[in-house]
Design a protein around this motif. Structure first.
Motif, PDB file in Angstrom:
ATOM      1  N   ALA A  63     -36.649  65.635  32.938  1.00  0.00           N
ATOM      2  CA  ALA A  63     -37.167  64.557  32.086  1.00  0.00           C
ATOM      3  C   ALA A  63     -37.784  63.416  32.894  1.00  0.00           C
ATOM      4  N   LYS A  64     -37.619  63.428  34.212  1.00  0.00           N
ATOM      5  CA  LYS A  64     -38.140  62.340  35.045  1.00  0.00           C
ATOM      6  C   LYS A  64     -39.665  62.339  35.033  1.00  0.00           C
ATOM      7  N   ARG A  65     -40.232  61.154  35.071  1.00  0.00           N
ATOM      8  CA  ARG A  65     -41.681  60.978  35.031  1.00  0.00           C
ATOM      9  C   ARG A  65     -42.162  60.303  36.300  1.00  0.00           C
ATOM     10  N   PRO A  66     -43.370  60.535  36.759  1.00  0.00           N
ATOM     11  CA  PRO A  66     -44.410  61.309  36.103  1.00  0.00           C
ATOM     12  C   PRO A  66     -44.239  62.816  36.303  1.00  0.00           C
ATOM     13  N   THR A  67     -43.657  63.223  37.391  1.00  0.00           N
ATOM     14  CA  THR A  67     -43.472  64.646  37.691  1.00  0.00           C
ATOM     15  C   THR A  67     -42.066  64.859  38.234  1.00  0.00           C
ATOM     16  N   PRO A  68     -41.282  65.717  37.593  1.00  0.00           N
ATOM     17  CA  PRO A  68     -39.948  66.012  38.120  1.00  0.00           C
ATOM     18  C   PRO A  68     -40.057  66.752  39.459  1.00  0.00           C
ATOM     19  N   PHE A  69     -39.255  66.330  40.405  1.00  0.00           N
ATOM     20  CA  PHE A  69     -39.274  66.888  41.756  1.00  0.00           C
ATOM     21  C   PHE A  69     -37.882  67.459  42.004  1.00  0.00           C
ATOM     22  N   LEU A  70     -37.739  68.770  41.905  1.00  0.00           N
ATOM     23  CA  LEU A  70     -36.437  69.422  42.001  1.00  0.00           C
ATOM     24  C   LEU A  70     -36.293  70.063  43.377  1.00  0.00           C
ATOM     25  N   PHE A  71     -35.251  69.665  44.089  1.00  0.00           N
ATOM     26  CA  PHE A  71     -35.032  70.192  45.433  1.00  0.00           C
ATOM     27  C   PHE A  71     -33.693  70.907  45.472  1.00  0.00           C
ATOM     28  N   PHE A  72     -33.749  72.222  45.652  1.00  0.00           N
ATOM     29  CA  PHE A  72     -32.541  73.054  45.691  1.00  0.00           C
ATOM     30  C   PHE A  72     -32.188  73.347  47.145  1.00  0.00           C
ATOM     31  N   GLN A  73     -31.097  72.725  47.603  1.00  0.00           N
ATOM     32  CA  GLN A  73     -30.580  73.000  48.942  1.00  0.00           C
ATOM     33  C   GLN A  73     -29.729  74.262  48.890  1.00  0.00           C
ATOM     34  N   ARG A  74     -29.941  75.140  49.840  1.00  0.00           N
ATOM     35  CA  ARG A  74     -29.161  76.362  50.009  1.00  0.00           C
ATOM     36  C   ARG A  74     -29.129  77.262  48.760  1.00  0.00           C
ATOM     37  N   PRO A  75     -30.286  77.586  48.184  1.00  0.00           N
ATOM     38  CA  PRO A  75     -30.283  78.427  46.983  1.00  0.00           C
ATOM     39  C   PRO A  75     -29.771  79.839  47.239  1.00  0.00           C
ATOM     40  N   LYS A  81     -35.930  80.694  29.372  1.00  0.00           N
ATOM     41  CA  LYS A  81     -35.425  80.815  28.005  1.00  0.00           C
ATOM     42  C   LYS A  81     -33.922  81.007  28.059  1.00  0.00           C
ATOM     43  N   THR A  82     -33.198  80.145  27.377  1.00  0.00           N
ATOM     44  CA  THR A  82     -31.743  80.218  27.372  1.00  0.00           C
ATOM     45  C   THR A  82     -31.280  81.278  26.373  1.00  0.00           C
ATOM     46  N   PRO A  83     -30.010  81.745  26.479  1.00  0.00           N
ATOM     47  CA  PRO A  83     -29.502  82.715  25.506  1.00  0.00           C
ATOM     48  C   PRO A  83     -29.565  82.193  24.066  1.00  0.00           C
ATOM     49  N   ALA A  84     -29.531  80.868  23.907  1.00  0.00           N
ATOM     50  CA  ALA A  84     -29.617  80.271  22.569  1.00  0.00           C
ATOM     51  C   ALA A  84     -31.053  80.239  22.054  1.00  0.00           C
ATOM     52  N   GLY A  85     -32.012  80.700  22.867  1.00  0.00           N
ATOM     53  CA  GLY A  85     -33.408  80.737  22.443  1.00  0.00           C
ATOM     54  C   GLY A  85     -34.197  79.479  22.772  1.00  0.00           C
ATOM     55  N   GLU A  86     -33.570  78.509  23.416  1.00  0.00           N
ATOM     56  CA  GLU A  86     -34.280  77.285  23.795  1.00  0.00           C
ATOM     57  C   GLU A  86     -35.129  77.551  25.043  1.00  0.00           C
ATOM     58  N   ARG A  87     -36.237  76.815  25.136  1.00  0.00           N
ATOM     59  CA  ARG A  87     -37.089  76.924  26.318  1.00  0.00           C
ATOM     60  C   ARG A  87     -36.936  75.670  27.157  1.00  0.00           C
ATOM     61  N   ILE A  88     -36.707  75.875  28.430  1.00  0.00           N
ATOM     62  CA  ILE A  88     -36.663  74.764  29.374  1.00  0.00           C
ATOM     63  C   ILE A  88     -37.951  74.836  30.176  1.00  0.00           C
ATOM     64  N   GLU A  89     -38.780  73.812  30.033  1.00  0.00           N
ATOM     65  CA  GLU A  89     -40.112  73.806  30.637  1.00  0.00           C
ATOM     66  C   GLU A  89     -40.085  73.289  32.088  1.00  0.00           C
ATOM     67  N   PHE A  90     -40.764  74.000  32.959  1.00  0.00           N
ATOM     68  CA  PHE A  90     -40.895  73.624  34.370  1.00  0.00           C
ATOM     69  C   PHE A  90     -42.348  73.363  34.750  1.00  0.00           C
ATOM     70  N   THR A  91     -43.272  73.406  33.790  1.00  0.00           N
ATOM     71  CA  THR A  91     -44.698  73.385  34.113  1.00  0.00           C
ATOM     72  C   THR A  91     -45.166  72.111  34.802  1.00  0.00           C
ATOM     73  N   ARG A  92     -44.506  70.998  34.600  1.00  0.00           N
ATOM     74  CA  ARG A  92     -44.923  69.756  35.265  1.00  0.00           C
ATOM     75  C   ARG A  92     -44.163  69.510  36.556  1.00  0.00           C
ATOM     76  N   SER A  93     -43.230  70.342  36.894  1.00  0.00           N
ATOM     77  CA  SER A  93     -42.314  70.050  37.997  1.00  0.00           C
ATOM     78  C   SER A  93     -42.810  70.544  39.348  1.00  0.00           C
ATOM     79  N   LEU A  94     -42.188  70.007  40.388  1.00  0.00           N
ATOM     80  CA  LEU A  94     -42.356  70.503  41.749  1.00  0.00           C
ATOM     81  C   LEU A  94     -41.016  71.105  42.152  1.00  0.00           C
ATOM     82  N   LEU A  95     -41.024  72.339  42.637  1.00  0.00           N
ATOM     83  CA  LEU A  95     -39.793  73.004  43.062  1.00  0.00           C
ATOM     84  C   LEU A  95     -39.812  73.186  44.572  1.00  0.00           C
ATOM     85  N   PHE A  96     -38.770  72.688  45.210  1.00  0.00           N
ATOM     86  CA  PHE A  96     -38.613  72.869  46.652  1.00  0.00           C
ATOM     87  C   PHE A  96     -37.276  73.547  46.912  1.00  0.00           C
TER      88      PHE A  96
END
Length: 195
Positions: free
Chosen positions: A126-138, A159-174
């Motif tokens: 939910a962070k703006r302007p662009t979520p920056f997600l950094f996964f250490q030791r994935p 897509k979660t088992p409950a059918g909800e969609r979690i959007e990552f299209t604006r994010s940066l993944l490291f």
């Protein structure tokens, strides 16, 4: 090449300021990522792409893995990149993926349920302007996390088992991986020998 095309179409010199910005960022990143020239190169290019508004049609705005260096050095490099792009590092969320080692914890995380000691995925996205997600030791997380993140990279959503969609299209993944110093040095020697 892209910068030159944009410059020719717009009639404004954007190549020089963008190259200067890229070189300044690369110099700052190298201090935190010794012997990581390739990662620094890709991080600096990511900065240019984001500044110019280039985003892939599906998936996150950018995905990058950093192997080696220490966890604090990798986190500092990610903060430097966020500050270069956005002016601050407020939108960076660091996840210690080793805390998602059980399948139950990894699934709960991807479904938005709380996991002790791990920031909320929904709050991070939910962070703006662009979520920056950094996964250490994935690599230390349960396979469910890798599957979910692979779906996020390929499709831009989970897509979660409950059918909800979690959007990552604006994010940066490291991703930050631990690599023994000897392995990192060996890989660098092999790469240099092949050049």
């Amino acid at each position: 090449d892209v910068l030159k095309t944009v410059q020719e179409n717009e009639g404004v010199d954007i190549v020089t300021p963008m190259k200067d910005m890229k070189n300044q960022l690369a110099a700052r990143l190298k201090a935190n990522l010794p012997n990581q020239d390739e990662a620094v190169f890709h991080m600096a290019n990511l900065l240019i792409n984001i500044k110019l508004g280039f985003r892939p049609p599906l998936g996150p705005s950018g995905v990058l893995a950093i192997a080696g260096s220490s966890a604090p050095q990798r986190a500092a490099a990610v903060a430097i990149l966020a500050k270069a792009i956005f002016g601050n590092a407020d939108n960076v969320t660091i996840f210690d993926a080793s805390k998602l080692a059980s399948e139950e914890a990894a699934r709960a995380f991807l479904e938005g349920r709380p996991v002790e000691g791990v920031p909320s995925l929904q709050d991070a996205l939910a962070k703006r302007p662009t979520p920056f997600l950094f996964f250490q030791r994935p690599d230390r997380a349960a396979p469910a996390l890798a599957e979910g993140l692979r779906e996020a990279i390929d499709r831009g959503r989970v897509k979660t088992p409950a059918g909800e969609r979690i959007e990552f299209t604006r994010s940066l993944l490291f991703y930050g991986f631990d690599v023994p110093a000897s392995a990192s040095q060996t890989a660098m020697e092999v790469r240099n020998a092949l050049r």
